[in-house]
Motif scaffolding. Structure first.
Motif, PDB file in Angstrom:
ATOM      1  N   SER A  32       0.745  -1.218  -0.084  1.00 48.70           N
ATOM      2  CA  SER A  32      -0.296   0.125  -0.091  1.00 48.70           C
ATOM      3  C   SER A  32       0.607   1.222  -0.437  1.00 48.70           C
ATOM      4  O   SER A  32       0.383   2.551   0.038  1.00 48.70           O
ATOM      5  CB  SER A  32      -0.782   0.110   0.918  1.00 48.70           C
ATOM      6  OG  SER A  32      -0.210   0.081   2.452  1.00 48.70           O
ATOM      7  N   PRO A  56       0.126   4.974   3.353  1.00 50.23           N
ATOM      8  CA  PRO A  56      -0.760   3.786   2.395  1.00 50.23           C
ATOM      9  C   PRO A  56      -2.244   4.045   1.704  1.00 50.23           C
ATOM     10  O   PRO A  56      -2.759   5.303   2.539  1.00 50.23           O
ATOM     11  CB  PRO A  56      -1.267   2.864   4.312  1.00 50.23           C
ATOM     12  CG  PRO A  56      -0.322   3.798   4.975  1.00 50.23           C
ATOM     13  CD  PRO A  56       0.058   5.297   4.801  1.00 50.23           C
ATOM     14  N   VAL A  97      -1.699   0.104  -3.659  1.00 52.50           N
ATOM     15  CA  VAL A  97      -2.606  -1.812  -3.110  1.00 52.50           C
ATOM     16  C   VAL A  97      -3.318  -2.607  -4.598  1.00 52.50           C
ATOM     17  O   VAL A  97      -2.564  -3.550  -4.943  1.00 52.50           O
ATOM     18  CB  VAL A  97      -4.107  -2.318  -2.293  1.00 52.50           C
ATOM     19  CG1 VAL A  97      -4.084  -3.856  -2.221  1.00 52.50           C
ATOM     20  CG2 VAL A  97      -2.835  -1.766  -0.659  1.00 52.50           C
TER      21      VAL A  97
END
Length: 260
Positions: free
Chosen positions: A55, A231, A236
């Motif tokens: 992430s 993140p 992701v």
């Protein structure tokens, strides 16, 4: 549905970053429950590291950028005779609450828009749309038919559209269009439109099927900058795309070795 195709799809699902982190985390919890504290803590911490790494935008961009940079966007060439513009499938969903009762995924929409742009640059070309409805999907339309519906709503002429609604993956898409372009004259070309990260694998497959397409990347995700140091779900997604393509490229090489 071929068992090998289902196994391939399941394998891809299991190598997603969150799936990997979940499997590692479960292994850690099992060890903790069984009283193996050190081993349990190690696996739980490792699962958190996998989530953090996948992430983190600087890492995700660094991984994905080389794949997306292999081919440059399509540029119009007046002397180039394009016979077919093949837009690879990318998913959709259907529902009464949606405009026109169909909505393409962001991937599929980006591919279609680029395909329409290129097809409009070459008025004599045919727009090829491919892709099936999906495994276990409630969709009544194939992805090819859904994309056609959107293309028609945007004013693209129906007589210039060719569908391959049964193609389940890139290999089947390549084989389908190979039969179609077999009668092309030597000076006519095939353009393949797909996501920038998917294009290296797609070109490999199309060339294995005896084709020499012109690459047309779209749906770029990676940025050359850091993209933020916090993140994010976007990071992701980038990491997942990279992992997906690594597995796909490995599969293509394996099939090539087996065929030899």
């Amino acid at each position: 549905m071929e068992p090998l195709f289902i196994v391939k799809k399941l394998t891809v699902a299991l190598v997603a970053p969150l799936s990997i982190a979940l499997i590692i985390g479960i292994a850690g919890l099992i060890n903790l429950i069984r009283g193996r504290k050190k081993s349990g803590v190690f696996w739980v911490c490792l699962s958190l590291i996998v989530v953090w790494v996948s992430s983190f935008n600087p890492i995700a961009n660094r991984l994905l950028l080389p794949l997306e940079s292999k081919y440059t966007p399509y540029q119009y060439q007046a002397e180039l005779a394009v016979g077919y513009v093949h837009v690879l499938g990318g998913g959709h969903m259907e529902g009464a609450r949606l405009p026109g009762e169909v909505q393409l995924s962001s991937t599929s929409l980006a591919r279609l828009v680029e395909g329409l742009r290129i097809a409009n640059l070459h008025p004599e070309s045919v727009l090829v749309l491919s892709g099936y409805a999906g495994i276990g999907s409630r969709n009544q339309l194939s992805n090819a038919e859904a994309a056609k519906k959107i293309a028609l709503s945007l004013g693209f002429p129906e007589h210039r559209i060719q569908l391959f609604p049964e193609a389940k993956d890139t290999r089947e898409e390549a084989r389908s269009v190979a039969k179609l372009v077999g009668e092309l004259s030597d000076d006519a070309s095939l353009v393949v439109v797909t996501s920038a990260s998917h294009l290296p694998r797609a070109m490999n497959i199309f060339e294995q099927e005896g084709l020499s397409p012109i690459p047309a990347p779209t749906y770029f995700l990676a940025s050359e900058g850091s993209g933020g140091l916090y993140p994010s779900a976007d990071a992701v997604n980038k990491t997942q795309r990279w992992l997906y393509e690594q597995v796909g490229l490995l599969w293509v090489e394996l099939k090539a070795l087996l065929s030899e």
